[in-house]
Design an enzyme around this catalytic site. Structure first.
Site, mmCIF file in Angstrom:
data_model
loop_
_atom_site.group_PDB
_atom_site.id
_atom_site.type_symbol
_atom_site.label_atom_id
_atom_site.label_comp_id
_atom_site.label_asym_id
_atom_site.label_seq_id
_atom_site.Cartn_x
_atom_site.Cartn_y
_atom_site.Cartn_z
ATOM 1 N N PRO A 1 0.817 -1.213 0.000
ATOM 2 C CA PRO A 1 0.000 0.000 0.000
ATOM 3 C C PRO A 1 0.855 1.270 0.000
ATOM 4 O O PRO A 1 0.354 2.341 -0.323
ATOM 5 C CB PRO A 1 -0.803 -0.095 1.301
ATOM 6 C CG PRO A 1 -0.715 -1.528 1.733
ATOM 7 C CD PRO A 1 0.553 -2.072 1.163
ATOM 8 N N GLU B 1 2.948 -7.902 8.425
ATOM 9 C CA GLU B 1 3.070 -6.445 8.393
ATOM 10 C C GLU B 1 4.054 -5.980 7.323
ATOM 11 O O GLU B 1 4.342 -4.786 7.217
ATOM 12 C CB GLU B 1 3.503 -5.907 9.767
ATOM 13 C CG GLU B 1 2.558 -6.285 10.914
ATOM 14 C CD GLU B 1 1.100 -5.965 10.618
ATOM 15 O OE1 GLU B 1 0.806 -4.830 10.233
ATOM 16 O OE2 GLU B 1 0.249 -6.874 10.776
ATOM 17 N N ASP C 1 -11.177 -0.509 -24.601
ATOM 18 C CA ASP C 1 -11.465 -0.577 -23.169
ATOM 19 C C ASP C 1 -11.637 0.795 -22.562
ATOM 20 O O ASP C 1 -11.038 1.770 -22.992
ATOM 21 C CB ASP C 1 -10.320 -1.255 -22.415
ATOM 22 C CG ASP C 1 -10.379 -2.755 -22.544
ATOM 23 O OD1 ASP C 1 -11.401 -3.266 -23.022
ATOM 24 O OD2 ASP C 1 -9.386 -3.396 -22.173
HETATM 25 CL CL1 6GU Z 1 0.007 -3.907 -3.400
HETATM 26 N N1 6GU Z 1 -0.685 -4.778 -1.002
HETATM 27 C C1 6GU Z 1 -1.486 -4.800 0.078
HETATM 28 N N2 6GU Z 1 -1.200 -5.607 1.089
HETATM 29 N N3 6GU Z 1 -2.562 -4.034 0.193
HETATM 30 C C2 6GU Z 1 -2.830 -3.237 -0.834
HETATM 31 C C3 6GU Z 1 -2.049 -3.168 -1.977
HETATM 32 C C4 6GU Z 1 -0.960 -3.970 -2.034
HETATM 33 N N4 6GU Z 1 -2.583 -2.261 -2.813
HETATM 34 C C5 6GU Z 1 -3.652 -1.795 -2.190
HETATM 35 N N5 6GU Z 1 -3.800 -2.360 -0.997
#
Ligand code: 6GU
Length: 249
Positions: A87, A114, A167
């Site tokens: 994230p 984590e 698309d």
């Molecule tokens: Cl790439 N990984 C995780 N764990 N959560 C996410 C993500 C990635 N992209 C959005 N949320």
């Protein structure tokens, strides 16, 4: 396109055997190579996680199995950049998908718990990507999202009829609405122009719907896109009709 995926849950990638990605994997436009860090542990318990320095909840992926699996995977795919799914990464979008589709391969590192030790990111990760502003329990689904978005852009994967150029997002707009038989669905009819056989009128209507929906639902996309004079006229007409319709209801 070569996909190498490093994951504690390689079984999840059976999902990629279906649909467009499955066809590309069978058709040799893409290949998938799975690497499990657990296979690179040395202790009897095959431990892949460890407690975070500084304390706190959750675990961190152990460094040694990741270093070992990355070394092997990099030997097998020396030209692929290592992409860590997190994230904290850059937001993945259609532009990123188009860029990745030009590469010979990518190596996707899916974290669990984590996350991974920051020093591993420093030494061994080339890029960090996120698929959106929400938290997933691991990078596997994100890796599959990227694989899907990239694979459908590879030459020969989609047939002409389903061509990726049509698309949503390829032209910076949302898609126009689609209809199929029957032409009367419990009293709801299909827009007349679609039954007219007038292909130019149909194209204009579809472009106007795409512009109008983007204006209604994703004005941020319109701000990033130049409109031709014709598109501007079609959108203005849509807005007038829309405002007329909402005023009379
Ligand atoms: Cl790439 N990984 C995780 N764990 N959560 C996410 C993500 C990635 N992209 C959005 N949320």
């Amino acid at each position: 396109m070569r996909f190498d995926v490093i994951s504690l849950f390689p079984e999840m990638f059976k999902a990629a055997e279906h649909g467009v990605t499955g066809k590309a994997l069978q058709g040799k436009q893409a290949s998938l190579h799975l690497w499990n860090p657990r296979d690179y542990t040395k202790d009897n318990h095959r431990t892949v996680d460890d407690r975070p320095y500084g304390g706190g909840p959750g675990m961190v992926m152990k460094v040694d199995p990741l270093k070992a699996v990355l070394q092997q995977a990099r030997q097998a795919a020396p030209d692929s950049r290592v992409i860590y799914l997190t994230p904290q990464g850059q937001r993945f979008d259609q532009k990123a998908a188009r860029e990745m589709a030009k590469r010979s391969g990518i190596m996707l590192l899916a974290g669990r718990y984590e996350g991974i030790d920051e020093r591993l990111i420093d030494c061994c990760v080339d890029e960090e990507w996120s698929i959106g502003d929400y938290v997933l329990s691991g990078g596997e689904l994100a890796a599959m999202v990227i694989m899907d978005a990239v694979t459908r852009l590879l030459p020969g994967v989609l047939g002409h009829a389903e061509s990726a150029e049509q698309d949503s997002y390829m032209n910076g707009l949302l898609d126009f609405p689609q209809y199929t038989r029957p032409d009367d669905l419990d009293g709801r009819s299909v827009p007349e122009v679609l039954l007219s056989g007038d292909h130019a009128a149909i194209e204009r209507w579809r472009l106007q719907q795409a512009l109008g929906r983007t204006w209604l639902r994703r004005p941020d996309l319109l701000e990033q896109r130049e409109l031709s004079a014709e598109e501007q006229r079609l959108l203005e007409e849509f807005i007038r009709t829309h405002q007329g319709a909402s005023a009379s209801s």
